[in-house]
Design a protein around this motif. Structure first.
Motif, short mmCIF file in Angstrom:
data_model
loop_
_atom_site.label_atom_id
_atom_site.label_comp_id
_atom_site.label_asym_id
_atom_site.label_seq_id
_atom_site.Cartn_x
_atom_site.Cartn_y
_atom_site.Cartn_z
N ALA A 166 40.75 68.15 37.71
CA ALA A 166 41.41 66.97 37.16
C ALA A 166 40.43 65.84 36.91
N ASP A 167 39.14 66.05 37.23
CA ASP A 167 38.15 64.97 37.13
C ASP A 167 36.78 65.59 36.90
N ALA A 168 36.13 65.26 35.79
CA ALA A 168 34.83 65.86 35.47
C ALA A 168 33.91 64.81 34.85
N TRP A 169 32.65 64.85 35.28
CA TRP A 169 31.61 63.97 34.75
C TRP A 169 30.59 64.82 34.00
N LEU A 170 30.44 64.54 32.70
CA LEU A 170 29.54 65.27 31.83
C LEU A 170 28.40 64.34 31.45
N VAL A 171 27.23 64.59 32.01
CA VAL A 171 26.08 63.69 31.83
C VAL A 171 25.10 64.38 30.90
N GLY A 172 25.15 64.03 29.63
CA GLY A 172 24.26 64.66 28.66
C GLY A 172 24.79 64.53 27.25
N GLY A 173 23.93 64.85 26.28
CA GLY A 173 24.32 64.84 24.88
C GLY A 173 24.04 63.51 24.20
N ALA A 174 24.29 63.49 22.88
CA ALA A 174 24.06 62.31 22.05
C ALA A 174 24.86 62.46 20.77
N THR A 175 25.07 61.34 20.08
CA THR A 175 25.78 61.37 18.80
C THR A 175 25.02 60.58 17.73
N ASP A 176 23.70 60.43 17.88
CA ASP A 176 22.95 59.75 16.84
C ASP A 176 22.78 60.68 15.63
N LEU A 177 22.03 60.25 14.62
CA LEU A 177 21.95 60.99 13.38
C LEU A 177 21.35 62.38 13.55
N THR A 178 20.57 62.60 14.60
CA THR A 178 19.92 63.90 14.79
C THR A 178 20.72 64.82 15.71
N SER A 179 21.83 64.34 16.26
CA SER A 179 22.50 65.08 17.33
C SER A 179 23.99 65.24 17.05
N THR A 180 24.55 66.28 17.66
CA THR A 180 25.99 66.54 17.60
C THR A 180 26.49 66.83 19.00
N ALA A 181 27.59 66.20 19.37
CA ALA A 181 28.21 66.46 20.68
C ALA A 181 29.69 66.71 20.47
N GLN A 182 30.15 67.85 20.96
CA GLN A 182 31.56 68.20 20.85
C GLN A 182 32.12 68.48 22.23
N LEU A 183 33.17 67.75 22.59
CA LEU A 183 33.82 67.90 23.88
C LEU A 183 34.87 69.00 23.78
N VAL A 184 34.75 70.01 24.64
CA VAL A 184 35.67 71.14 24.63
C VAL A 184 36.52 71.08 25.89
N LEU A 185 37.84 71.03 25.70
CA LEU A 185 38.80 70.96 26.80
C LEU A 185 39.63 72.23 26.79
N VAL A 186 39.67 72.94 27.91
CA VAL A 186 40.37 74.23 27.98
C VAL A 186 41.40 74.16 29.11
N ASN A 187 42.64 74.45 28.78
CA ASN A 187 43.73 74.43 29.75
C ASN A 187 44.20 75.86 29.99
N ALA A 188 43.83 76.41 31.15
CA ALA A 188 44.25 77.76 31.51
C ALA A 188 45.51 77.77 32.36
N ALA A 219 45.59 76.78 25.94
CA ALA A 219 45.01 76.34 24.66
C ALA A 219 43.68 75.63 24.89
N GLN A 220 42.91 75.51 23.81
CA GLN A 220 41.65 74.78 23.80
C GLN A 220 41.75 73.65 22.78
N ARG A 221 41.18 72.51 23.13
CA ARG A 221 41.12 71.39 22.19
C ARG A 221 39.69 70.89 22.11
N VAL A 222 39.23 70.65 20.90
CA VAL A 222 37.86 70.18 20.65
C VAL A 222 37.91 68.74 20.15
N VAL A 223 37.14 67.88 20.79
CA VAL A 223 37.05 66.47 20.40
C VAL A 223 35.63 66.19 19.92
#
Length: 536
Positions: A166-188, A219-223
């Motif tokens: 129910a609680d997760a910390w994701l330390v990493g990634g970037a969204t500048d012009l050279t980078s792509t970050a996609q958050l994947v949420l999976v509910n089993a 289901a899976q949801r991508v943000v």
């Protein structure tokens, strides 16, 4: 949503047995009798809580980039398809399944003499469920692995499968012009999960205007993080849920022009704390100021500034990290501390601060330049922070080689002291084959304040207590090792990880895997008869 109070949650690692314990305790209280108090001449009785099944959620295939606007087939972002596999290994006998997220298909089963399975050509997230034994939950681990040998996503993107939380910390990634970050949420799970996210960048908390997402059961949801937090050179994402639990990761990828600069999965680390430990920090030699040398990422998510003391524990003890003896952290601002200038080797980063912080490390490997590349490609791997109390199981992806990394942790405030006389951190390591059976069992030990690393293959040929100074060589005909099960000695303050790699002509592809922590059996519950309940 403000970051000042939500972050105090912790990753939920308890099994459903804890829910049972709460229900039983509630019945006792409702009856007016307290555990340990005799009623009508009858004393309390200890009722065992059945151990819980273990459920792990494994990431599905990598999300492919959008090639809109490329306009030239020579720059096809995905010239080869990712090869995605999921491997699961249990070190305890018992039945288990590997199913699709909705439960409609069972690609593999554990049990009947096969406690290790691999699913090839994975098309969606998978769920590993291992039934408990008579007295304890199963010790099981699993790994999802995507290998891409060319194109924008070139690299090995591997991550241990997760307990839903129910609680997760994701330390990493970037969204500048050279980078792509996609958050994947999976509910089993079987109930919808409402997910709230918070994002921090170099300038502080990003205003998301209360972004919340509903993830349906199975289901899976991508943000796309760039759509809600654009132009962030450094990211930290906090995921919290109500109504259900999810598995979460960030798919992080970067380009240098059209040249791949690394892809990996950013997985949850430890919740904010005054000490953070990042192990499996495998680096190649570099010069101070080398922008491709990797970095330690830090954030103080509260409302107060803090100073972080960073120690780099190597094979011979603490090693200075240039410019990081004291790092000033402003509240809410994501900071990267470069790893340039660190000698080649495998280390553990220990961060001590007055206020709670989160941490991770990004590591790199240079590749070769392709026919159309102006610069060499780069491979990257994210190492999440880990809990010193974690034993558990880590699984090697197919075709990879691995190294076990174990760090003996000094008491807070002593990381920079000499390791002489500081004691020893020790553990029992069981090396498991493809079928989950024990190939070898070894004792490993490191002096407190140091980090040891051993080839998993070579550990098969070890004898007695294996220390970092022990000379090991893989014996002839070494059986394939698919997983490592580590049990830390009582009282040992240590952290461990697996560094896995795949050697190719154009460079090494690698990832850092955190162990899957074993569930802890819920304690017995004291219950007793109370005549006021009207039961017999």
């Amino acid at each position: 949503m403000s970051g000042g109070h939500v972050w105090r949650g912790r990753l939920v690692r308890a099994g459903s047995g804890l829910v049972v314990a709460g229900v039983v305790a509630g019945v006792v209280v409702a009856g007016g009798g307290a555990p340990g108090t005799a009623v009508d001449g009858l004393g309390p009785a200890d009722v065992p809580v059945p151990p819980a099944a273990t459920t792990l959620v494994c990431a599905g295939p990598l999300l492919l980039p959008d090639d809109t606007g490329r306009g030239d087939s020579a720059f096809d972002p995905t010239p080869v398809d990712p090869v995605t596999t999921v491997s699961a290994v249990s070190s305890t006998p018992g039945p288990g399944t590997v199913t699709t997220l909705d439960g409609s298909t069972t690609p593999a089963r554990l049990g009947s003499g096969a406690q290790g399975v691999t699913v090839d050509q994975v098309a969606s997230p998978l769920v590993v469920r291992a039934e408990p034994g008579d007295t304890a939950p199963a010790r099981v681990g699993a790994v999802s692995s995507g290998v891409v040998t060319a194109g924008d996503l070139r690299g090995l993107s591997a991550a241990s499968c997760q307990h839903p939380t129910a609680d997760a910390w994701l330390v990493g990634g970037a969204t500048d012009l050279t980078s792509t970050a996609q958050l994947v949420l999976v509910n089993a799970g079987s109930t919808p999960a409402e997910v709230a996210i918070e994002v921090w960048g170099p300038a502080g908390a990003v205003d998301l205007t209360g972004e919340r997402y509903l993830v349906a059961p199975g289901a899976q949801r991508v943000v796309p993080v760039g759509a809600v937090a654009a132009e962030q050179r450094r990211l930290v994402v906090h995921v919290s849920t109500t109504g259900g639990r999810v598995a979460a990761h960030l798919q992080d990828s970067a380009l240098d022009g059209f040249t791949p600069a690394g892809t990996d999965l950013v997985v949850p680390g430890q919740a904010p704390a005054t000490r953070q430990v990042v192990t499996g920090v495998s680096v190649e030699g570099s010069e101070v100021g080398d922008e491709d040398a990797g970095a330690l990422r830090l954030l103080a998510p509260g409302e107060e500034a803090t100073t972080a003391a960073v120690s780099l524990l190597g094979p011979d003890g603490p090693t200075p990290l240039p410019g990081a003896e004291s790092v000033e952290l402003r509240p809410g601002e994501v900071t990267d501390v470069p790893l340039g200038g660190v000698a080649a080797g495998t280390y553990t980063l220990v961060v001590d601060a007055d206020q709670p912080v989160v941490a991770s490390a990004v590591l790199t490997r240079p590749g070769a330049a392709g026919e159309l590349d102006d610069v060499p490609s780069l491979e990257r791997a994210w190492a999440a922070s880990s809990s010193p109390a974690d034993g558990g199981v880590a699984v090697l992806p197919e075709t990879t080689a691995g190294s076990l990394v174990l760090a003996g942790l000094p008491a807070p405030g002593l990381a920079a002291d000499s390791v002489d006389g500081g004691g020893t951190a020790a553990a029992t390591v069981r090396l498991l084959g493809d079928d989950g059976r024990v190939v070898a069992e070894r004792r490993v030990a490191v002096p407190v304040g140091t980090t040891g690393a051993w080839s998993v293959e070579a550990l098969v040929g070890g004898d007695g207590v294996v220390t970092p100074s022990t000379s090991l060589a893989a014996p002839t005909g070494t059986p394939v090792v698919r997983a490592v099960d580590v049990v830390l000695d009582d009282g040992t303050e240590a952290a461990w990880a697996l560094v896995v790699g795949l050697s190719r002509p154009d460079g090494v592809l690698f990832s850092v895997l955190q162990p899957v922590p074993a569930l802890v059996r819920a304690p017995d519950v004291a219950v007793q008869h109370d005549p006021r309940l009207g039961t017999r």
